[in-house]
Design an enzyme around this catalytic site. Sequence first.
Site, PDB file in Angstrom:
ATOM      1  N   ASP A 173       0.823  -1.218   0.000  1.00  0.00           N
ATOM      2  CA  ASP A 173       0.000   0.000   0.000  1.00  0.00           C
ATOM      3  C   ASP A 173       0.856   1.268   0.000  1.00  0.00           C
ATOM      4  OD1 ASP A 173      -2.438  -1.444   0.013  1.00  0.00           O
ATOM      5  OD2 ASP A 173      -2.137  -1.865   2.130  1.00  0.00           O
ATOM      6  N   HIS A 200      -5.860  -3.686   5.125  1.00  0.00           N
ATOM      7  CA  HIS A 200      -5.475  -3.931   3.739  1.00  0.00           C
ATOM      8  C   HIS A 200      -6.663  -4.414   2.913  1.00  0.00           C
ATOM      9  CE1 HIS A 200      -3.075  -4.811   0.248  1.00  0.00           C
ATOM     10  NE2 HIS A 200      -3.546  -6.051   0.237  1.00  0.00           N
TER      11      HIS A 200
END
Length: 340
Positions: A173, A200
Amino acid sequence: MFAARQSFNLFQKRAFSASASQASKVAVLGAAGGIGQPLSLLLKLNPRVSELALYDIRGGPGVAADLSHINTNSTVTGYQPDASGLRDALKGSEIVLIPAGVPRKPGMTRDDLFNTNASIVRDLAKAAAEASPEANVLVISNPVNSTVPIVSEVYKARGVYNPKRLFGVTTLDVVRASRFISQTQGTNPSNEKVPVVGGHSGVTIVPLLSQSGHPSLAGEARDALVNRIQFGGDEVVKAKDGAGSATLSMAMAGARFAESLLRAAQGEKGVVEPTFVDSPLYKDQGINFFASPVELGPNGVEKINDVGAVNEYEQKLLDACLVDLKKNIQKGVDFVKANP
Ligand code: NAD
Ligand code: LMR
């Protein structure tokens, strides 16, 4: 002559003890998959890794034979699910990376993978709790927001849970965030640092652009960037058109996280990576896991940093994140309770 020999021996001794303390066995579970193969390749190229153990339900020995011809010092061994394959792969590991499990297809959420991947991760966690209870466990398999709590419940049930050694890998990310922001700003991505916190998946991925090098980003440009970071995984799933999700960028991100842990274990200070860990930050709201920048050390988690100052827009993102995250975490916990 005697003095020269003595100092040579001393040098040899020092060199030996330095390399012995830095001998690091790393196991990859799911090593023959889309992530597992390039991840194992990057680990084979890492001089901090002395032994690489590659386990998969199929194909582990083939990947290991292939990688073992690369002329770096580490040994590579492949394991398969025979009598002691998984146990042997795990025994003595300092780091266990888990990319085993199915990836998404277009139209699916990460949570849609739960029914298949929950039991895969639970069973691998059982084996790791038995064979390498002190290893750092790095969970890549989705849905990370639920698979990390699954590992923690399995370890707790066996009395070997150490919250400092369990990590959900959210590195991709921040890798994406720095790349995407650099594309909008015409900058070098390696100079762009964007904290991403939460979890996530989708709205649980919370980029904090106000803490980036471009804090004044606002309006549509900011919204589009945040959306791209939150749904970057979907971009790859769509482009691969049924052939899976991110593998190569994930391998890079997983290898970076493993390298950071090894650097910290080998004495480097100030190594900070974002990761989804057992965290005090939102426990008062019943949320036991949260991703934020974490300082790593020889014992795994050294210090969990909080999210820092956020603006009103980011607070709204955080509020939405926490609602989903709580459900995702509970789902993992409930799964192990119902299916120990
Ligand atoms: P893949 O299907 O290409 O590979 C998965 C591998 O796991 C296969 O080789 C399979 O044989 C193996 N496997 C299945 N069950 C196993 C078991 N019980 N023990 C050992 N190995 C087993 O999938 P992939 O593209 O490598 O993705 C793997 C997982 O990683 C997926 O769940 C995906 O969603 C996730 N992922 C996470 C991130 C992240 O940022 N955390 C990023 C990308 C993908
Ligand atoms: C990613 O972020 O690329 C992974 O979690 C895989 C996915 O399903 O998107």
